[in-house]
Scaffold this motif. Structure first.
Motif, mmCIF file in Angstrom:
data_model
loop_
_atom_site.group_PDB
_atom_site.id
_atom_site.type_symbol
_atom_site.label_atom_id
_atom_site.label_comp_id
_atom_site.label_asym_id
_atom_site.label_seq_id
_atom_site.Cartn_x
_atom_site.Cartn_y
_atom_site.Cartn_z
ATOM 1 N N GLU A 52 0.831 -1.202 0.000
ATOM 2 C CA GLU A 52 0.000 0.000 0.000
ATOM 3 C C GLU A 52 0.869 1.257 0.000
ATOM 4 N N ILE A 53 1.940 1.237 0.805
ATOM 5 C CA ILE A 53 2.850 2.387 0.862
ATOM 6 C C ILE A 53 3.476 2.634 -0.506
ATOM 7 N N ALA A 54 3.892 1.564 -1.175
ATOM 8 C CA ALA A 54 4.521 1.686 -2.494
ATOM 9 C C ALA A 54 3.542 2.272 -3.510
ATOM 10 N N GLN A 55 2.282 1.843 -3.466
ATOM 11 C CA GLN A 55 1.270 2.361 -4.386
ATOM 12 C C GLN A 55 1.049 3.848 -4.173
ATOM 13 N N GLU A 56 0.994 4.262 -2.915
ATOM 14 C CA GLU A 56 0.803 5.677 -2.602
ATOM 15 C C GLU A 56 1.982 6.504 -3.090
ATOM 16 N N ARG A 57 3.188 5.990 -2.854
ATOM 17 C CA ARG A 57 4.387 6.719 -3.271
ATOM 18 C C ARG A 57 4.466 6.824 -4.789
#
Length: 207
Positions: A52-57
């Motif tokens: 999820e963090i990677a998608q947001e970034r």
């Protein structure tokens, strides 16, 4: 018959008490508890949601020119570390690389529980990622002795001065990941299994 049963129970309690006192006196209680907590790590429930963090970034940095407008948090590199040899170096030395910084201590059972996974991650990605295992032990020698006794050979450091405010945590272990652009990409409080494929993929995406 009842007296014999009662006597046996008190003997068992006595043995447990002696074992507990011995573990605390030798400082090994954290290692015993940490070993028990590894079962919880195996469930993966404690791991950060790096997908999820990677998608947001990725959605945030599609337009690199807008980086400054996105509120990405710049990591603070302005503090010094003491390495195993007693040399003082600045975190700034590692700027431009992906940094895995873990706050831990030998008396912290969750820290000890996650340490094998960090050691495995270091073995596999130590040439690509900078590891800063920042010991908060009052006696740095104790941390170095622990690392040697466990056969980890991790990059152990002690803070040479006060930690910047952004790295002050109310709990340990706390792990910070800084990307190659100098942004704070991840803050995770609590233990985790960092040897899983998803986390390695996440680190690779930060280069």
């Amino acid at each position: 018959m009842e007296n014999n049963k009662s006597k046996k129970t008190w003997i068992q309690y006595g043995i447990l008490a002696v074992v507990a006192i011995t573990l605390y006196a030798t400082g090994l209680h954290a290692e015993v508890i940490g070993f028990a907590q590894r079962g919880l790590l195996a469930t993966g429930l404690m791991n950060p949601d790096v997908e999820e963090i990677a998608q947001e970034r990725n959605s945030e940095v599609e337009n690199r020119d807008e980086r400054a407008m996105l509120g990405l948090t710049q990591a603070d590199f302005n503090f010094n570390l003491i390495d195993k040899e007693g040399k003082t170096i600045s975190l700034n030395k590692f700027k431009g690389k992906v940094i895995f910084m873990n706050l831990w201590a030998t008396w912290c059972a969750p820290c000890i529980a996650e340490m094998p996974s960090i050691n495995q991650l270091h073995d596999e990605m130590g040439d690509e990622v900078v590891f800063v295992m920042l010991s908060l032990d009052q006696n740095f020698e104790k941390a170095k002795a622990f690392d040697k006794r466990k056969g980890y050979d991790l990059p152990i450091y002690a803070p040479a001065d006060n930690l910047p405010a952004m790295y002050e945590s109310s709990a340990i272990p706390t792990t910070y990941v800084i990307d190659a652009a100098g942004n704070l990409a991840l803050t995770h409080k609590g233990m985790a299994d960092y040897s899983n494929p998803e986390f390695k993929k996440f680190l690779n995406s930060l280069k």
